[in-house]
Design a protein around this motif. Structure first.
Motif, PDB file in Angstrom:
ATOM      1  N   HIS A 270      -6.219 -29.098  41.936  1.00 12.63           N
ATOM      2  CA  HIS A 270      -5.603 -27.777  42.075  1.00 12.63           C
ATOM      3  C   HIS A 270      -5.043 -27.480  43.462  1.00 12.63           C
ATOM      4  O   HIS A 270      -3.958 -26.913  43.581  1.00 12.63           O
ATOM      5  CB  HIS A 270      -6.593 -26.682  41.671  1.00 12.63           C
ATOM      6  CG  HIS A 270      -6.007 -25.299  41.668  1.00 12.63           C
ATOM      7  ND1 HIS A 270      -5.029 -24.922  40.785  1.00 12.63           N
ATOM      8  CD2 HIS A 270      -6.259 -24.207  42.455  1.00 12.63           C
ATOM      9  CE1 HIS A 270      -4.712 -23.649  41.009  1.00 12.63           C
ATOM     10  NE2 HIS A 270      -5.427 -23.205  42.016  1.00 12.63           N
ATOM     11  N   THR A 271      -5.741 -27.843  44.525  1.00 16.02           N
ATOM     12  CA  THR A 271      -5.339 -27.409  45.863  1.00 16.02           C
ATOM     13  C   THR A 271      -4.189 -28.201  46.455  1.00 16.02           C
ATOM     14  O   THR A 271      -3.498 -27.717  47.357  1.00 16.02           O
ATOM     15  CB  THR A 271      -6.520 -27.508  46.839  1.00 16.02           C
ATOM     16  OG1 THR A 271      -6.843 -28.895  47.046  1.00 16.02           O
ATOM     17  CG2 THR A 271      -7.754 -26.787  46.305  1.00 16.02           C
TER      18      THR A 271
ATOM     19  N   ASP B 118      -3.349 -29.826  35.221  1.00 15.56           N
ATOM     20  CA  ASP B 118      -1.984 -29.668  35.718  1.00 15.56           C
ATOM     21  C   ASP B 118      -1.199 -30.944  35.458  1.00 15.56           C
ATOM     22  O   ASP B 118      -0.603 -31.542  36.370  1.00 15.56           O
ATOM     23  CB  ASP B 118      -1.968 -29.297  37.199  1.00 15.56           C
ATOM     24  CG  ASP B 118      -2.165 -27.802  37.423  1.00 15.56           C
ATOM     25  OD1 ASP B 118      -2.452 -27.082  36.439  1.00 15.56           O
ATOM     26  OD2 ASP B 118      -2.049 -27.355  38.574  1.00 15.56           O
TER      27      ASP B 118
ATOM     28  N   SER C 148     -12.665 -31.746  40.889  1.00 19.43           N
ATOM     29  CA  SER C 148     -11.600 -30.757  40.771  1.00 19.43           C
ATOM     30  C   SER C 148     -10.334 -31.241  41.472  1.00 19.43           C
ATOM     31  O   SER C 148     -10.344 -32.234  42.210  1.00 19.43           O
ATOM     32  CB  SER C 148     -12.035 -29.417  41.390  1.00 19.43           C
ATOM     33  OG  SER C 148     -13.140 -28.876  40.710  1.00 19.43           O
TER      34      SER C 148
ATOM     35  N   ASP D 151      -9.532 -24.420  32.379  1.00 21.92           N
ATOM     36  CA  ASP D 151      -9.211 -23.862  33.694  1.00 21.92           C
ATOM     37  C   ASP D 151      -9.666 -22.410  33.801  1.00 21.92           C
ATOM     38  O   ASP D 151      -9.823 -21.697  32.799  1.00 21.92           O
ATOM     39  CB  ASP D 151      -7.702 -23.936  33.931  1.00 21.92           C
ATOM     40  CG  ASP D 151      -7.316 -23.374  35.285  1.00 21.92           C
ATOM     41  OD1 ASP D 151      -7.690 -23.983  36.302  1.00 21.92           O
ATOM     42  OD2 ASP D 151      -6.687 -22.296  35.326  1.00 21.92           O
TER      43      ASP D 151
ATOM     44  N   ASP E 142      -3.241 -33.221  38.814  1.00 17.74           N
ATOM     45  CA  ASP E 142      -2.039 -32.552  39.318  1.00 17.74           C
ATOM     46  C   ASP E 142      -0.840 -33.497  39.343  1.00 17.74           C
ATOM     47  O   ASP E 142      -0.128 -33.591  40.346  1.00 17.74           O
ATOM     48  CB  ASP E 142      -2.311 -31.980  40.720  1.00 17.74           C
ATOM     49  CG  ASP E 142      -3.428 -30.949  40.711  1.00 17.74           C
ATOM     50  OD1 ASP E 142      -3.159 -29.785  40.372  1.00 17.74           O
ATOM     51  OD2 ASP E 142      -4.577 -31.325  41.027  1.00 17.74           O
TER      52      ASP E 142
ATOM     53  N   GLN F 109      -9.874 -20.712  47.612  1.00 16.26           N
ATOM     54  CA  GLN F 109     -10.756 -21.763  47.120  1.00 16.26           C
ATOM     55  C   GLN F 109     -11.838 -22.084  48.151  1.00 16.26           C
ATOM     56  O   GLN F 109     -11.583 -22.000  49.354  1.00 16.26           O
ATOM     57  CB  GLN F 109      -9.951 -23.032  46.814  1.00 16.26           C
ATOM     58  CG  GLN F 109      -8.869 -22.856  45.761  1.00 16.26           C
ATOM     59  CD  GLN F 109      -9.417 -22.607  44.366  1.00 16.26           C
ATOM     60  OE1 GLN F 109     -10.559 -22.942  44.058  1.00 16.26           O
ATOM     61  NE2 GLN F 109      -8.603 -22.013  43.515  1.00 16.26           N
TER      62      GLN F 109
ATOM     63  N   HIS G 102     -10.840 -27.866  36.746  1.00 11.59           N
ATOM     64  CA  HIS G 102      -9.616 -27.999  37.531  1.00 11.59           C
ATOM     65  C   HIS G 102      -9.704 -27.349  38.910  1.00 11.59           C
ATOM     66  O   HIS G 102      -9.284 -27.931  39.909  1.00 11.59           O
ATOM     67  CB  HIS G 102      -8.437 -27.411  36.752  1.00 11.59           C
ATOM     68  CG  HIS G 102      -7.135 -27.519  37.480  1.00 11.59           C
ATOM     69  ND1 HIS G 102      -6.523 -28.718  37.752  1.00 11.59           N
ATOM     70  CD2 HIS G 102      -6.319 -26.554  38.015  1.00 11.59           C
ATOM     71  CE1 HIS G 102      -5.394 -28.521  38.406  1.00 11.59           C
ATOM     72  NE2 HIS G 102      -5.249 -27.215  38.593  1.00 11.59           N
ATOM     73  N   GLN G 103     -10.249 -26.139  39.000  1.00 14.11           N
ATOM     74  CA  GLN G 103     -10.242 -25.413  40.265  1.00 14.11           C
ATOM     75  C   GLN G 103     -11.591 -25.518  40.977  1.00 14.11           C
ATOM     76  O   GLN G 103     -12.638 -25.317  40.361  1.00 14.11           O
ATOM     77  CB  GLN G 103      -9.898 -23.942  40.039  1.00 14.11           C
ATOM     78  CG  GLN G 103      -8.512 -23.735  39.446  1.00 14.11           C
ATOM     79  CD  GLN G 103      -8.016 -22.318  39.575  1.00 14.11           C
ATOM     80  OE1 GLN G 103      -8.222 -21.664  40.590  1.00 14.11           O
ATOM     81  NE2 GLN G 103      -7.337 -21.828  38.541  1.00 14.11           N
TER      82      GLN G 103
ATOM     83  N   GLY H 134      -5.482 -27.710  33.346  1.00 21.07           N
ATOM     84  CA  GLY H 134      -5.322 -26.982  34.599  1.00 21.07           C
ATOM     85  C   GLY H 134      -4.604 -25.675  34.328  1.00 21.07           C
ATOM     86  O   GLY H 134      -4.248 -25.364  33.177  1.00 21.07           O
ATOM     87  N   ASN H 135      -4.355 -24.907  35.366  1.00 20.60           N
ATOM     88  CA  ASN H 135      -3.691 -23.615  35.162  1.00 20.60           C
ATOM     89  C   ASN H 135      -2.258 -23.765  34.675  1.00 20.60           C
ATOM     90  O   ASN H 135      -1.757 -22.914  33.922  1.00 20.60           O
ATOM     91  CB  ASN H 135      -3.730 -22.781  36.447  1.00 20.60           C
ATOM     92  CG  ASN H 135      -3.110 -23.470  37.638  1.00 20.60           C
ATOM     93  OD1 ASN H 135      -3.492 -24.593  37.979  1.00 20.60           O
ATOM     94  ND2 ASN H 135      -2.154 -22.828  38.284  1.00 20.60           N
TER      95      ASN H 135
END
Length: 410
Positions: free
Chosen positions: A336-337, A209, A334, A283, A177, A353, A316-317, A239-240
């Motif tokens: 993502h958060t 990300d 992971s 992702d 991220d 999540q 990723h998630q 990632g997304n």
């Protein structure tokens, strides 16, 4: 006009359905914005504070300008135009509005305390307004410094039952991220790489990300990644956010600068005569992105892998851990958060999540490490959710030790 009556009916019916959907989304956004700006406006400007008229009018105009400016800045910054200056303005406004909203709500508790203590208005409401503004400004200033600094290193030992003796002590450095974006963080990126290289890790992972924008636009910020050093492997998964900005372009870029791109594939890491599979999947949003050939596929990632070896998975998630459990993965990493990024957003993240940050156990074998992330997305603030560069030291353990190594999800 169509010769097919069914098509004619569908054509006639589709616009109203789309229109209703747009109206519903617009109504939700409007309601959220009214809360986001209305609660602080009520707490700071009106209510029982009885400010002089000039102060009340000026304060109201500030809130009206922010209320109107936020959607405009977000559309110009994150829409098709992609104006970086607008994105910076919109993101900062959003972060400031969220912090003011949260502490305005909490300010009502302080007002109850003052009321119980016999403090009357307008003194009571003015004290609440002063405390809310002071706390919010302080947190935003501190949060900005936290977001812009090179992350501290977080060290954690992870016991893996099937790990061979030769791999005991193998060090995995994790960044994720990074979100290279409208604020030019080329120097920050170079600082992150320098800190990672100081770790002398066996494996370095980037868990997605990577940026907001295409590889061509964000190359100046991403280019220091070419200098990352690892003893055995440098591995990357999408990632997304890659699927908002030419995911394949980022895969090609990372491959071009020498990283192993784990696009539903794996590599094998060997040390001291023992081996470990390092796999990666796309992702969770990849299959619905419309990008041909993309979609998380653990079975494909493990084709040809020796399944008696321990498996380290990059996904990723955190919610992708359901696939890891079914596939017998030993450790999933992971991001993502962002750990919620700005408290108390972490409670909302938890609704989507299974874990917000830290080490957790899922099923009989699979452990999941969720990083708070190395950079930030959107608002340039981190409040009670520090960024991190993580070093996971893999430790061999027996079956008897395995239960003691488990951690509960957070």
């Amino acid at each position: 006009m169509s010769d097919n009556p069914a098509e004619a009916v569908e054509e006639a019916a589709t616009p109203p359905r789309r229109s209703r959907g747009r109206w519903r989304r617009s109504a939700v956004v409007l309601a959220v914005m009214l809360l986001l700006f209305g609660v602080p406006w009520s707490t700071l400007v009106v209510g029982g504070a009885a400010w002089p008229t000039a102060v009340a009018v000026a304060g109201t105009l500030v809130f009206v300008a922010a209320f109107a400016g936020l959607p405009v800045a977000m559309m110009l910054g994150h829409g098709p135009a992609r104006r970086d200056w607008a994105a910076v303005l919109g993101d900062a406004l959003l972060g400031a509005a969220w912090v003011l909203f949260v502490w305005s709500v909490l300010g009502q508790l302080f007002e109850v305390v003052l009321l119980a203590a016999g403090v009357a208005d307008p003194t009571r409401s003015r004290l609440v307004a002063a405390v809310v503004v002071t706390v919010a400004v302080g947190l935003l200033a501190w949060g900005y410094v936290e977001a812009m600094r090179v992350p501290r290193v977080k060290n954690l030992d992870v016991a893996i039952r099937r790990l061979g003796r030769g791999l005991d002590g193998l060090r995995v450095a994790v960044i994720t991220d990074t979100h290279y974006g409208p604020i030019d963080r080329a120097r920050w990126s170079a600082g992150v790489v320098e800190r990672v290289n100081e770790l002398d890790a066996d494996v370095v992972c980037h868990v997605g990300d990577i940026a907001d924008g295409t590889a061509d636009i964000r190359e100046a910020q991403a280019s220091p990644l070419a200098r990352v050093r690892a003893r055995s492997a440098r591995v990357y998964v999408t990632g997304n956010h890659e699927y908002f900005s030419e995911a394949q372009g980022w895969l090609d870029y990372m491959e071009r600068i020498g990283w192993d791109v784990l696009h539903n594939r794996h590599v094998v890491v060997e040390r001291g005569g023992d081996r470990m599979v390092v796999a990666g999947i796309d992702d969770a949003t990849a299959s619905g992105s419309g990008v041909s050939g993309h979609g998380a596929d653990l079975d494909s990632a493990l084709i040809g892998a020796d399944r008696s070896l321990p498996v380290l998975l990059l996904a990723h998630q955190p919610k992708q851990v359901v696939h890891a459990v079914r596939g017998g993965v030993d450790l999933q990493i992971s991001g993502h958060t962002h750990g919620g990024q700005i408290w108390p957003f972490n409670f909302l993240v938890r609704l989507e999540q299974p874990v917000v940050h830290g080490l957790s156990t899922h099923g009989d074998r699979t452990q999941l490490y969720t990083s708070r992330g190395t950079g930030f997305w959107g608002p340039p603030f981190r409040v009670f959710a520090p960024s991190e560069i993580t070093v996971l030291t893999l430790r061999r353990c027996s079956s008897d030790d395995d239960q003691a190594a488990r951690h509960e999800p957070r």
